[in-house]
Design a protein around this motif. Structure first.
Motif, mmCIF file in Angstrom:
data_model
loop_
_atom_site.group_PDB
_atom_site.id
_atom_site.type_symbol
_atom_site.label_atom_id
_atom_site.label_comp_id
_atom_site.label_asym_id
_atom_site.label_seq_id
_atom_site.Cartn_x
_atom_site.Cartn_y
_atom_site.Cartn_z
ATOM 1 N N LEU A 297 3.166 -0.241 12.105
ATOM 2 C CA LEU A 297 2.326 0.767 11.455
ATOM 3 C C LEU A 297 1.016 0.156 10.971
ATOM 4 O O LEU A 297 -0.056 0.766 11.116
ATOM 5 N N ALA A 298 1.090 -1.036 10.409
ATOM 6 C CA ALA A 298 -0.126 -1.704 9.924
ATOM 7 C C ALA A 298 -1.078 -2.008 11.075
ATOM 8 O O ALA A 298 -2.295 -1.811 10.965
ATOM 9 N N THR B 110 12.541 6.037 5.271
ATOM 10 C CA THR B 110 12.099 4.903 6.074
ATOM 11 C C THR B 110 13.042 3.729 5.864
ATOM 12 O O THR B 110 13.544 3.522 4.754
ATOM 13 N N ASN C 292 -1.397 12.117 -1.901
ATOM 14 C CA ASN C 292 -1.901 11.020 -1.062
ATOM 15 C C ASN C 292 -2.918 11.450 -0.008
ATOM 16 O O ASN C 292 -3.750 10.644 0.410
ATOM 17 N N PHE C 293 -2.845 12.706 0.412
ATOM 18 C CA PHE C 293 -3.753 13.180 1.457
ATOM 19 C C PHE C 293 -4.331 14.545 1.071
ATOM 20 O O PHE C 293 -4.122 15.546 1.767
ATOM 21 N N GLY D 64 -2.671 10.172 7.775
ATOM 22 C CA GLY D 64 -1.461 9.401 7.566
ATOM 23 C C GLY D 64 -0.219 10.176 7.926
ATOM 24 O O GLY D 64 -0.290 11.230 8.568
ATOM 25 N N ASN E 202 -2.926 0.902 12.103
ATOM 26 C CA ASN E 202 -3.735 1.449 11.013
ATOM 27 C C ASN E 202 -3.228 2.834 10.588
ATOM 28 O O ASN E 202 -3.991 3.794 10.495
ATOM 29 N N ILE E 203 -1.918 2.903 10.348
ATOM 30 C CA ILE E 203 -1.285 4.159 9.943
ATOM 31 C C ILE E 203 -0.637 3.988 8.573
ATOM 32 O O ILE E 203 0.162 3.076 8.363
ATOM 33 N N LYS E 204 -0.992 4.874 7.672
ATOM 34 C CA LYS E 204 -0.398 4.883 6.331
ATOM 35 C C LYS E 204 0.781 5.840 6.318
ATOM 36 O O LYS E 204 0.641 7.017 6.654
ATOM 37 N N ASN E 205 1.951 5.335 5.946
ATOM 38 C CA ASN E 205 3.141 6.181 5.831
ATOM 39 C C ASN E 205 3.626 6.196 4.394
ATOM 40 O O ASN E 205 3.728 5.155 3.751
ATOM 41 N N ILE E 206 3.922 7.405 3.912
ATOM 42 C CA ILE E 206 4.515 7.573 2.589
ATOM 43 C C ILE E 206 5.840 8.293 2.774
ATOM 44 O O ILE E 206 5.883 9.390 3.335
ATOM 45 N N LEU F 288 7.056 -1.934 9.650
ATOM 46 C CA LEU F 288 5.904 -2.108 8.771
ATOM 47 C C LEU F 288 4.742 -2.769 9.508
ATOM 48 O O LEU F 288 3.578 -2.362 9.363
#
Length: 217
Positions: free
Chosen positions: A164-165, A154, A64-65, A148, A168-172, A161
């Motif tokens: 985080l949105a 989680t 993902n990163f 991210g 502007n943070i992407k969490n996996i 959710l």
């Protein structure tokens, strides 16, 4: 559910890192009654589980990163995971304190971070997202490009959710609340009838009606 989510849920349940107790709720610091207790620090004391967790976190980052240049752990739970994953991937790591030190150089970010550097935050679990958002904001203020967050677990709470949105943070995450509940029922950690109660808690933790909503009661 995908295999990684399922296997991670099995690992966490097997060592008691995630423990479900719908009939005897735990009390969070906020006062909320919860059917779940999470202590992912226990993964550090279970070598086989620890190895699988860290390798899975590495895979998340590479998938993902892929442009990650530095890992930053959250204090304190994310520090060890960031260090181990950084070692495996050959990446530098540091961590972000909850507040700046009151002595020495008064650092809040520990470790070398160069402005413009592409960073990934390593966290153990995410509920409302508040603490990890603070970490990301500190890194952004220092000039980092935060790609991210990777985390072990989680809750998938609506508030988390949304927070985080908005930031502007992407969490996996390796696994989530819904997967843990499903696997726990399959493995006999909880009753099948408890799943609906647990999901009701996840949907609205401040609403305690789930506690007395046993099927057939």
């Amino acid at each position: 559910m995908n295999d990684v989510k399922r296997q991670t849920a099995l690992d966490l349940l097997s060592i008691g890192a995630v423990f479900l107790r719908p009939d005897q709720p735990f009390i969070w610091a906020s006062g909320i009654k919860s059917p779940i207790y999470c202590d992912n620090r226990l993964t550090l004391t279970a070598p086989a589980v620890r190895t699988r967790i860290e390798n899975r976190l590495c895979a998340l980052i590479k998938e993902n990163f892929p442009d990650c240049e530095v890992l930053m752990g959250t204090a304190t739970a994310g520090i060890a995971h960031a260090a181990i994953v950084g070692h495996i991937l050959g990446l530098p790591m540091g961590y972000v304190r909850s507040s700046a030190k009151d002595h020495g150089r008064a650092n809040q970010i520990e470790g070398k971070l160069t402005p413009g550097q592409r960073a990934v935050v390593v966290e153990d679990l995410i509920s409302t997202g508040g603490s990890v958002i603070e970490v990301v904001n500190v890194l952004r203020a220092a000039g980092a490009e935060v790609l991210g967050v990777v985390s072990i677990f989680t809750y998938g709470m609506r508030k988390g959710l949304e927070n985080l949105a908005q930031a502007n943070i992407k969490n996996i995450s390796l696994t989530d609340f819904d997967t843990v509940v499903e696997v726990a029922a399959e493995q006999g950690y909880i009753q099948e009838a408890d799943k609906e109660r647990l999901i009701a808690f996840r949907n609205n933790p401040s609403d305690e009606s789930w506690i007395n909503s046993k099927t057939g009661s």
